[in-house]
Enzyme design. Sequence first.
Site, PDB file in Angstrom:
ATOM      1  N   GLY A 179       0.840  -1.204   0.000  1.00  0.00           N
ATOM      2  CA  GLY A 179       0.000   0.000   0.000  1.00  0.00           C
ATOM      3  C   GLY A 179       0.869   1.245   0.000  1.00  0.00           C
ATOM      4  O   GLY A 179       0.542   2.260   0.595  1.00  0.00           O
ATOM      5  N   GLY A 181      -0.462   4.884  -0.893  1.00  0.00           N
ATOM      6  CA  GLY A 181      -1.549   5.497  -0.105  1.00  0.00           C
ATOM      7  C   GLY A 181      -1.113   6.712   0.690  1.00  0.00           C
ATOM      8  O   GLY A 181       0.060   7.104   0.659  1.00  0.00           O
ATOM      9  N   GLN A 182      -2.098   7.307   1.415  1.00  0.00           N
ATOM     10  CA  GLN A 182      -1.822   8.536   2.179  1.00  0.00           C
ATOM     11  C   GLN A 182      -0.709   8.291   3.207  1.00  0.00           C
ATOM     12  O   GLN A 182       0.193   9.099   3.345  1.00  0.00           O
ATOM     13  CB  GLN A 182      -3.098   8.987   2.917  1.00  0.00           C
ATOM     14  CG  GLN A 182      -2.899  10.271   3.712  1.00  0.00           C
ATOM     15  CD  GLN A 182      -4.030  10.566   4.699  1.00  0.00           C
ATOM     16  OE1 GLN A 182      -4.827   9.706   5.034  1.00  0.00           O
ATOM     17  NE2 GLN A 182      -4.071  11.800   5.172  1.00  0.00           N
ATOM     18  N   ASP A 190       2.369  -1.730  -4.465  1.00  0.00           N
ATOM     19  CA  ASP A 190       0.954  -1.335  -4.511  1.00  0.00           C
ATOM     20  C   ASP A 190       0.350  -1.953  -5.770  1.00  0.00           C
ATOM     21  O   ASP A 190       1.033  -2.651  -6.517  1.00  0.00           O
ATOM     22  CB  ASP A 190       0.808   0.202  -4.515  1.00  0.00           C
ATOM     23  CG  ASP A 190      -0.508   0.633  -3.842  1.00  0.00           C
ATOM     24  OD1 ASP A 190      -0.467   1.467  -2.913  1.00  0.00           O
ATOM     25  OD2 ASP A 190      -1.562   0.092  -4.224  1.00  0.00           O
ATOM     26  N   ARG A 224      -0.516  -0.537  -8.492  1.00  0.00           N
ATOM     27  CA  ARG A 224       0.048   0.020  -9.736  1.00  0.00           C
ATOM     28  C   ARG A 224       1.400   0.652  -9.421  1.00  0.00           C
ATOM     29  O   ARG A 224       1.568   1.282  -8.385  1.00  0.00           O
ATOM     30  CB  ARG A 224      -0.887   1.124 -10.301  1.00  0.00           C
ATOM     31  CG  ARG A 224      -1.972   0.608 -11.232  1.00  0.00           C
ATOM     32  CD  ARG A 224      -2.940   1.717 -11.613  1.00  0.00           C
ATOM     33  NE  ARG A 224      -3.555   2.296 -10.420  1.00  0.00           N
ATOM     34  CZ  ARG A 224      -4.545   1.701  -9.734  1.00  0.00           C
ATOM     35  NH1 ARG A 224      -4.993   0.524 -10.131  1.00  0.00           N
ATOM     36  NH2 ARG A 224      -5.061   2.233  -8.662  1.00  0.00           N
ATOM     37  N   ASP A 267      -0.859  -7.129  -5.671  1.00  0.00           N
ATOM     38  CA  ASP A 267      -2.271  -7.068  -5.273  1.00  0.00           C
ATOM     39  C   ASP A 267      -2.347  -7.947  -4.028  1.00  0.00           C
ATOM     40  O   ASP A 267      -2.208  -9.160  -4.115  1.00  0.00           O
ATOM     41  CB  ASP A 267      -3.167  -7.629  -6.391  1.00  0.00           C
ATOM     42  CG  ASP A 267      -4.621  -7.734  -5.922  1.00  0.00           C
ATOM     43  OD1 ASP A 267      -5.519  -7.896  -6.776  1.00  0.00           O
ATOM     44  OD2 ASP A 267      -4.857  -7.673  -4.690  1.00  0.00           O
ATOM     45  N   TYR A 273     -15.488  -0.658   7.392  1.00  0.00           N
ATOM     46  CA  TYR A 273     -14.052  -0.403   7.585  1.00  0.00           C
ATOM     47  C   TYR A 273     -13.682  -0.643   9.052  1.00  0.00           C
ATOM     48  O   TYR A 273     -12.752  -1.367   9.371  1.00  0.00           O
ATOM     49  CB  TYR A 273     -13.769   1.041   7.191  1.00  0.00           C
ATOM     50  CG  TYR A 273     -12.424   1.574   7.582  1.00  0.00           C
ATOM     51  CD1 TYR A 273     -12.308   2.499   8.623  1.00  0.00           C
ATOM     52  CD2 TYR A 273     -11.267   1.187   6.915  1.00  0.00           C
ATOM     53  CE1 TYR A 273     -11.078   3.017   8.978  1.00  0.00           C
ATOM     54  CE2 TYR A 273     -10.036   1.710   7.265  1.00  0.00           C
ATOM     55  CZ  TYR A 273      -9.947   2.621   8.292  1.00  0.00           C
ATOM     56  OH  TYR A 273      -8.727   3.148   8.654  1.00  0.00           O
ATOM     57  N   ILE A 319      -5.577  11.359   9.733  1.00  0.00           N
ATOM     58  CA  ILE A 319      -4.197  11.785   9.458  1.00  0.00           C
ATOM     59  C   ILE A 319      -4.186  12.994   8.528  1.00  0.00           C
ATOM     60  O   ILE A 319      -4.850  13.007   7.484  1.00  0.00           O
ATOM     61  CB  ILE A 319      -3.384  10.626   8.854  1.00  0.00           C
ATOM     62  CG1 ILE A 319      -3.246   9.532   9.925  1.00  0.00           C
ATOM     63  CG2 ILE A 319      -2.017  11.098   8.374  1.00  0.00           C
ATOM     64  CD1 ILE A 319      -2.476   8.318   9.507  1.00  0.00           C
TER      65      ILE A 319
HETATM   66  C1  VAH Z   1     -10.906   7.386   7.548  1.00  0.00           C
HETATM   67  N1  VAH Z   1      -8.746   8.544   7.595  1.00  0.00           N
HETATM   68  O1  VAH Z   1     -11.408   8.494   7.650  1.00  0.00           O
HETATM   69  C2  VAH Z   1      -9.419   7.280   7.873  1.00  0.00           C
HETATM   70  C3  VAH Z   1      -9.241   6.979   9.333  1.00  0.00           C
HETATM   71  C4  VAH Z   1      -9.858   7.665  11.619  1.00  0.00           C
HETATM   72  C5  VAH Z   1      -9.998   7.951  10.222  1.00  0.00           C
HETATM   73  O2  VAH Z   1      -9.578   5.677   9.603  1.00  0.00           O
HETATM   74  O3  VAH Z   1     -11.514   6.404   7.217  1.00  0.00           O
END
Ligand code: VAH
Length: 317
Positions: free
Chosen positions: A6, A9-10, A32, A34, A47, A137, A167
């Site tokens: 990853g 990613g951010q 990642d 790509r 992947d 999530y 973050i």
């Molecule tokens: C989100 N930036 O917003 C992530 C994080 C606590 C937030 O998990 O899903």
Amino acid sequence: TVLVIGANGQVGSVLTEALQDKYGKENIIASDLRKREDFDGIFEVIDATNFDRIKEVVTEYKVTQIYHLAAILSAKGEENPLRTWDINVKTLLNVLEVARICNIEKVFYPSSIAVFGNSAPRNNTPNDAYLDPTTVYGISKVDGENWAQYYHVKYGLDVRSIRYPGIIGYQSLPGGGTTDYAVDIYHKAVLNETFTCFLNEDTALPMIFIDDAIRATIEIMEAPAEHIKIRTSYNVAGISFSPKDVALEISELCPGFKIDYKPDFRQDIADNWPKSIDDSEARMDWNWKPDYNLCSITETMISKLKEQYKDHLNLTE
Ligand code: VAH
């Protein structure tokens, strides 16, 4: 060698650079879905839903540590719940299984304040609060914390985890988070554009500056194993603020800054998250402490983004 899954990613993109600086480019394998064309270092397309591919790269580069930063975040995750569940859990289980089979020394697994729901106290949420997450999530992260602890207890795998707050970083535009307003707001301020906030003005959320988040990640991974008492995941806090707080702070540096509020579905997600986090276990066990507050975050974000947009700004001024 260290494998970052990853890495586009951010968090992954900034963490990869920090790890390269610390351990040398030749020891960091970024990966990642790509390849990033402008990437300066070793990059492999992975992947993470493909167990064999992870194992192949681990074997080829004799990987000894894995940072698993691939996941679908809270807001994006709600668009297709079962796909989010499948990807977030399958990728973690693949990483844990490869780590077990290939005797990986250490694994980093990012959790999130999204693991907390209505049963947790809203303020100073404790590490051991009851977890009833309201997003897929969040559910996948609670599941991941328990799998991490299981692989530690059953197989002795050294998996370490931090519950990231929202973050805030200047290096990349995050994708699909509920806390992403706190990044977008700075871009709009620097571009002298009105910012429309998708949360209402007094929605306080736990946040952390990217540099603090990266330092926390490396510090927990470098702590002696016997200091890591919690094998699900550690609360880590930076600062808590609301859109109104950050808008006020920005206005000090960008006098003409304008904001309006149009709460959307992400307001419901944020309303179930903590307003602030108690991270005393992280402070006690591995000496965690944040360096940035809202003022220094704002100063840094504005100056870094002005630098990034300087050509664009000159054109329009
Ligand atoms: C989100 N930036 O917003 C992530 C994080 C606590 C937030 O998990 O899903």
